[in-house]
Design an enzyme around this catalytic site. Structure first.
Site, mmCIF file in Angstrom:
data_model
loop_
_atom_site.group_PDB
_atom_site.id
_atom_site.type_symbol
_atom_site.label_atom_id
_atom_site.label_comp_id
_atom_site.label_asym_id
_atom_site.label_seq_id
_atom_site.Cartn_x
_atom_site.Cartn_y
_atom_site.Cartn_z
ATOM 1 C CE LYS A 14 57.821 76.083 -7.598
ATOM 2 N NZ LYS A 14 59.114 75.496 -7.323
ATOM 3 C CD GLU A 100 58.365 72.248 -8.772
ATOM 4 O OE1 GLU A 100 57.209 72.706 -8.805
ATOM 5 O OE2 GLU A 100 59.307 72.814 -8.174
#
Ligand code: 13P
Length: 253
Positions: A14, A100
């Site tokens: 991420k 996300e």
């Protein structure tokens, strides 16, 4: 796990790790997983660290993944990254449609599908992410959501190309929350996805498809998850940021 499918353990870093930190993490990981031969190991650093990690893992049993790409070849798309750039940086895989990105960056099944097609056109292997929110689940819309995301993400993908895709099932409520789906809950959805792919393609394609579970996977729970018949790997966030814990995950028994 199923003997016919090779397990795939991937770390999604991420928005973490500077270039220096990324190099260090990858260097420390290499000796901890170097004896692994029967599973695929994938690291997903942020764009800025791809080249550095590619250099670090060169010649090892670890592959590289990006976390996103743009569906056009090139041009006036400020801030975006193309498939050619990823290939040139050493990527083999690309994560597409992570929850996300769907939640914070407006990705839809349509844009996810365009990205999957572009990745395949350019020779990158897509890791297509699907998963329901807690609201979907509580409203009894689990099947509907998964069906929509699988249908939408795979729209117009040929049988040949389908062989190159990995699907990651990540229930949104289990990501970064410490709440893992139970092995039974996860396997139920994996089986549903496999069923769906069988209906869209064939029994052979469905049997060959690797489906990763993602959402609070840790060295402690990975073995019970991997013991389930339809779980073929893990897509790991938090626990992939430390070499020891990702190595422990990769080396699950
Ligand atoms: P966590 O492992 O931190 O829950 O993240 C899962 C994930 O989103 C991997 O893509």
């Amino acid at each position: 796990m199923n003997a016919k499918r090779r397990p795939i353990l991937a770390g999604n870093w991420k928005m973490n790790m500077t270039v220096t930190q990324a190099r260090e993490l990858a260097s420390k990981l290499i000796p901890l997983v170097s004896s692994v031969k029967d599973r695929d190991i994938v690291l997903g650093p942020p764009f800025t660290a791809l080249s550095a990690v590619a250099e670090t893992i060169k010649g090892t049993n670890i592959s590289l993944s990006a976390q996103n790409l743009h569906w056009e070849d090139k041009g006036a798309f400020t801030g975006e990254i193309s498939a050619d750039m990823l290939l040139d940086s050493g990527c083999k895989y690309v994560i597409i449609g992570h929850s996300e990105r769907r939640q914070y960056f407006g990705e839809t099944d349509e844009t996810v599908n365009k990205k999957v097609k572009q990745a395949l056109k350019k020779g990158l292997l897509p890791i297509l992410c699907v998963g329901e929110t807690l609201a979907d689940r509580e409203a009894g819309k689990l099947n509907e959501t998964i069906n929509r995301q699988v249908n939408g993400g795979l729209k117009d993908i040929s049988t040949e190309d389908m062989k190159k895709i990995v699907i990651a099932y990540e229930p949104v409520w289990a990501i970064g929350t410490g709440k893992t789906a139970t092995p039974d809950q996860a396997n139920e959805v994996h089986a549903l996805i496999r069923q769906k792919v069988k209906a869209l393609y064939s029994a052979d394609i469905a049997e060959g498809l690797r489906i990763q579970y993602g959402g609070s996977v840790t060295p402690e729970n990975v073995s019970t998850l991997m013991a389930m018949p339809d779980i073929d790997g893990a897509l790991v966030g938090g626990a992939s940021l430390k070499p020891e814990s990702f190595a422990a995950l990769v080396n699950f028994k």
